[in-house]
Design a protein around this motif. Structure first.
Motif, PDB file in Angstrom:
ATOM      1  N   GLN A   1      22.650  32.502  16.186  1.00  0.00           N
ATOM      2  CA  GLN A   1      23.846  31.670  16.174  1.00  0.00           C
ATOM      3  C   GLN A   1      23.949  30.869  17.482  1.00  0.00           C
ATOM      4  OE1 GLN A   1      27.358  33.315  14.397  1.00  0.00           O
ATOM      5  NE2 GLN A   1      28.644  32.540  16.037  1.00  0.00           N
ATOM      6  N   GLU A   2      23.622  31.497  18.597  1.00  0.00           N
ATOM      7  CA  GLU A   2      23.676  30.817  19.894  1.00  0.00           C
ATOM      8  C   GLU A   2      22.653  29.679  19.959  1.00  0.00           C
ATOM      9  OE1 GLU A   2      23.442  34.217  19.537  1.00  0.00           O
ATOM     10  OE2 GLU A   2      25.569  34.584  19.960  1.00  0.00           O
ATOM     11  N   GLU A   3      21.459  29.912  19.419  1.00  0.00           N
ATOM     12  CA  GLU A   3      20.440  28.863  19.411  1.00  0.00           C
ATOM     13  C   GLU A   3      20.869  27.683  18.549  1.00  0.00           C
ATOM     14  OE1 GLU A   3      16.252  31.196  20.072  1.00  0.00           O
ATOM     15  OE2 GLU A   3      17.350  31.616  18.208  1.00  0.00           O
ATOM     16  N   TRP A   4      21.467  27.978  17.373  1.00  0.00           N
ATOM     17  CA  TRP A   4      21.976  26.889  16.523  1.00  0.00           C
ATOM     18  C   TRP A   4      23.070  26.117  17.239  1.00  0.00           C
ATOM     19  CZ3 TRP A   4      19.585  24.571  12.921  1.00  0.00           C
ATOM     20  CH2 TRP A   4      18.708  25.239  12.069  1.00  0.00           C
ATOM     21  N   GLN A   5      23.926  26.813  17.972  1.00  0.00           N
ATOM     22  CA  GLN A   5      24.997  26.148  18.720  1.00  0.00           C
ATOM     23  C   GLN A   5      24.402  25.190  19.755  1.00  0.00           C
ATOM     24  OE1 GLN A   5      28.459  26.733  18.109  1.00  0.00           O
ATOM     25  NE2 GLN A   5      28.657  24.898  19.347  1.00  0.00           N
ATOM     26  N   GLU A   6      23.399  25.637  20.488  1.00  0.00           N
ATOM     27  CA  GLU A   6      22.746  24.793  21.494  1.00  0.00           C
ATOM     28  C   GLU A   6      22.072  23.583  20.851  1.00  0.00           C
ATOM     29  OE1 GLU A   6      20.076  27.080  23.945  1.00  0.00           O
ATOM     30  OE2 GLU A   6      21.620  28.603  24.329  1.00  0.00           O
ATOM     31  N   ILE A   7      21.405  23.801  19.741  1.00  0.00           N
ATOM     32  CA  ILE A   7      20.730  22.704  19.041  1.00  0.00           C
ATOM     33  C   ILE A   7      21.746  21.687  18.546  1.00  0.00           C
ATOM     34  CG2 ILE A   7      19.415  22.123  16.952  1.00  0.00           C
ATOM     35  CD1 ILE A   7      17.941  24.842  17.399  1.00  0.00           C
ATOM     36  N   LEU A   8      22.828  22.167  17.959  1.00  0.00           N
ATOM     37  CA  LEU A   8      23.872  21.264  17.466  1.00  0.00           C
ATOM     38  C   LEU A   8      24.430  20.422  18.607  1.00  0.00           C
ATOM     39  CD1 LEU A   8      25.758  20.268  15.195  1.00  0.00           C
ATOM     40  CD2 LEU A   8      27.296  22.121  15.840  1.00  0.00           C
ATOM     41  N   GLU A   9      24.700  21.052  19.727  1.00  0.00           N
ATOM     42  CA  GLU A   9      25.246  20.324  20.872  1.00  0.00           C
ATOM     43  C   GLU A   9      24.272  19.276  21.395  1.00  0.00           C
ATOM     44  OE1 GLU A   9      26.456  23.448  23.550  1.00  0.00           O
ATOM     45  OE2 GLU A   9      28.116  24.046  22.228  1.00  0.00           O
ATOM     46  N   SER A  10      22.988  19.592  21.400  1.00  0.00           N
ATOM     47  CA  SER A  10      22.002  18.604  21.862  1.00  0.00           C
ATOM     48  C   SER A  10      21.897  17.432  20.888  1.00  0.00           C
ATOM     49  CB  SER A  10      20.641  19.249  22.099  1.00  0.00           C
ATOM     50  OG  SER A  10      20.074  19.696  20.898  1.00  0.00           O
ATOM     51  N   VAL A  11      22.004  17.703  19.588  1.00  0.00           N
ATOM     52  CA  VAL A  11      21.984  16.626  18.595  1.00  0.00           C
ATOM     53  C   VAL A  11      23.259  15.786  18.708  1.00  0.00           C
ATOM     54  CG1 VAL A  11      22.094  16.143  16.108  1.00  0.00           C
ATOM     55  CG2 VAL A  11      20.405  17.754  16.996  1.00  0.00           C
ATOM     56  N   GLN A  12      24.393  16.438  18.934  1.00  0.00           N
ATOM     57  CA  GLN A  12      25.644  15.704  19.106  1.00  0.00           C
ATOM     58  C   GLN A  12      25.561  14.746  20.292  1.00  0.00           C
ATOM     59  OE1 GLN A  12      28.319  19.439  18.489  1.00  0.00           O
ATOM     60  NE2 GLN A  12      29.648  17.654  18.567  1.00  0.00           N
ATOM     61  N   ASP A  13      24.898  15.153  21.357  1.00  0.00           N
ATOM     62  CA  ASP A  13      24.763  14.302  22.539  1.00  0.00           C
ATOM     63  C   ASP A  13      24.005  13.019  22.234  1.00  0.00           C
ATOM     64  OD1 ASP A  13      26.196  16.023  24.138  1.00  0.00           O
ATOM     65  OD2 ASP A  13      24.412  17.013  24.971  1.00  0.00           O
ATOM     66  N   LEU A  14      23.173  13.044  21.199  1.00  0.00           N
ATOM     67  CA  LEU A  14      22.404  11.864  20.806  1.00  0.00           C
ATOM     68  C   LEU A  14      23.215  10.894  19.938  1.00  0.00           C
ATOM     69  CD1 LEU A  14      19.076  13.666  19.804  1.00  0.00           C
ATOM     70  CD2 LEU A  14      19.573  12.503  21.974  1.00  0.00           C
ATOM     71  N   LEU A  15      24.333  11.368  19.401  1.00  0.00           N
ATOM     72  CA  LEU A  15      25.133  10.570  18.470  1.00  0.00           C
ATOM     73  C   LEU A  15      26.459  10.191  19.124  1.00  0.00           C
ATOM     74  CD1 LEU A  15      24.543  12.848  15.358  1.00  0.00           C
ATOM     75  CD2 LEU A  15      23.311  10.750  15.950  1.00  0.00           C
ATOM     76  N   LYS A  16      26.670   8.900  19.327  1.00  0.00           N
ATOM     77  CA  LYS A  16      27.842   8.482  20.098  1.00  0.00           C
ATOM     78  C   LYS A  16      29.169   8.878  19.454  1.00  0.00           C
ATOM     79  CE  LYS A  16      28.154   3.831  18.221  1.00  0.00           C
ATOM     80  NZ  LYS A  16      28.205   2.424  18.502  1.00  0.00           N
ATOM     81  N   ASP A  17      29.249   8.912  18.135  1.00  0.00           N
ATOM     82  CA  ASP A  17      30.521   9.276  17.492  1.00  0.00           C
ATOM     83  C   ASP A  17      30.732  10.787  17.379  1.00  0.00           C
ATOM     84  OD1 ASP A  17      28.371   9.020  15.759  1.00  0.00           O
ATOM     85  OD2 ASP A  17      29.598   8.575  14.017  1.00  0.00           O
ATOM     86  N   TYR A  18      29.789  11.585  17.885  1.00  0.00           N
ATOM     87  CA  TYR A  18      29.922  13.048  17.852  1.00  0.00           C
ATOM     88  C   TYR A  18      29.965  13.678  19.241  1.00  0.00           C
ATOM     89  CZ  TYR A  18      29.133  13.123  12.834  1.00  0.00           C
ATOM     90  OH  TYR A  18      29.252  12.934  11.489  1.00  0.00           O
ATOM     91  N   LYS A  19      29.728  12.877  20.288  1.00  0.00           N
ATOM     92  CA  LYS A  19      29.641  13.414  21.646  1.00  0.00           C
ATOM     93  C   LYS A  19      30.897  14.168  22.074  1.00  0.00           C
ATOM     94  CE  LYS A  19      26.299  10.425  23.841  1.00  0.00           C
ATOM     95  NZ  LYS A  19      26.049   9.470  24.918  1.00  0.00           N
ATOM     96  N   GLU A  20      32.042  13.647  21.726  1.00  0.00           N
ATOM     97  CA  GLU A  20      33.308  14.224  22.195  1.00  0.00           C
ATOM     98  C   GLU A  20      33.873  15.286  21.254  1.00  0.00           C
ATOM     99  OE1 GLU A  20      34.380  13.480  25.232  1.00  0.00           O
ATOM    100  OE2 GLU A  20      32.635  12.159  25.384  1.00  0.00           O
ATOM    101  N   ARG A  21      33.228  15.524  20.137  1.00  0.00           N
ATOM    102  CA  ARG A  21      33.735  16.506  19.175  1.00  0.00           C
ATOM    103  C   ARG A  21      33.214  17.893  19.511  1.00  0.00           C
ATOM    104  NH1 ARG A  21      33.446  14.109  13.288  1.00  0.00           N
ATOM    105  NH2 ARG A  21      34.734  15.933  12.946  1.00  0.00           N
ATOM    106  N   CYS A  22      34.028  18.879  19.226  1.00  0.00           N
ATOM    107  CA  CYS A  22      33.665  20.259  19.536  1.00  0.00           C
ATOM    108  C   CYS A  22      33.570  21.051  18.227  1.00  0.00           C
ATOM    109  CB  CYS A  22      34.713  20.876  20.458  1.00  0.00           C
ATOM    110  SG  CYS A  22      34.309  22.542  20.957  1.00  0.00           S
ATOM    111  N   PHE A  23      32.379  21.546  17.931  1.00  0.00           N
ATOM    112  CA  PHE A  23      32.143  22.354  16.741  1.00  0.00           C
ATOM    113  C   PHE A  23      31.666  23.733  17.161  1.00  0.00           C
ATOM    114  CE2 PHE A  23      31.157  18.044  15.076  1.00  0.00           C
ATOM    115  CZ  PHE A  23      32.094  17.987  14.065  1.00  0.00           C
ATOM    116  N   GLN A  24      32.010  24.711  16.355  1.00  0.00           N
ATOM    117  CA  GLN A  24      31.502  26.064  16.541  1.00  0.00           C
ATOM    118  C   GLN A  24      30.648  26.417  15.332  1.00  0.00           C
ATOM    119  OE1 GLN A  24      31.895  28.092  19.272  1.00  0.00           O
ATOM    120  NE2 GLN A  24      32.758  26.216  20.122  1.00  0.00           N
TER     121      GLN A  24
END
Length: 132
Positions: A72-95
């Motif tokens: 779960q922690e690895e998926w969280q890190e991966i999601l956050e890194s992908v979000q950083d690549l997408l300008k409309d997702y950078k500021e959103r917080c997902f768990q």
């Protein structure tokens, strides 16, 4: 060709050792789920990801019998890194929350099969018995 028909043609035998299911909190709509799964696929060459009715399903490649299932922690890190690549997702917080799955529907299997076949590094070994 419909997803159900593909699931019947490409019979996949999947075990829980290389399949993961997770959801995001807060929940996301279909267009967001499809967008995120697309970008997860682009950034994870060993894993195919699809979004279906609020859940992400991930099928990882197994090399030489070794498991490649993420925590779960690895998926969280991966999601956050992908979000950083997408300008409309950078500021959103997902768990990320991993979900136990008993069985996948033929539709989900078909979507995963399509993702596997569409990855550029997918290679098939042709048996000697099949003439070219």
């Amino acid at each position: 060709m419909s997803s159900l028909l593909l699931a019947e043609i490409f019979t996949l035998s999947l075990s829980n050792s290389n399949v993961a299911c997770f959801e995001l909190n807060p929940k996301i709509e279909r267009n967001e789920g499809n967008k995120l799964s697309f970008h997860l696929n682009r950034n994870l060459p060993r894993i195919s990801v699809v979004w279906h009715q609020g859940y992400f399903y991930a099928l990882s490649k197994i090399d030489n019998g070794s498991n490649y299932k993420l925590s779960q922690e690895e998926w969280q890190e991966i999601l956050e890194s992908v979000q950083d690549l997408l300008k409309d997702y950078k500021e959103r917080c997902f768990q990320v929350k991993l979900i136990e799955i008993a069985q996948m529907s033929p539709s989900i299997k078909a979507q995963l099969a399509c993702q596997i076949l569409s990855k550029p590094q997918t290679k098939f070994e042709i048996p000697d018995a099949i003439p070219l």
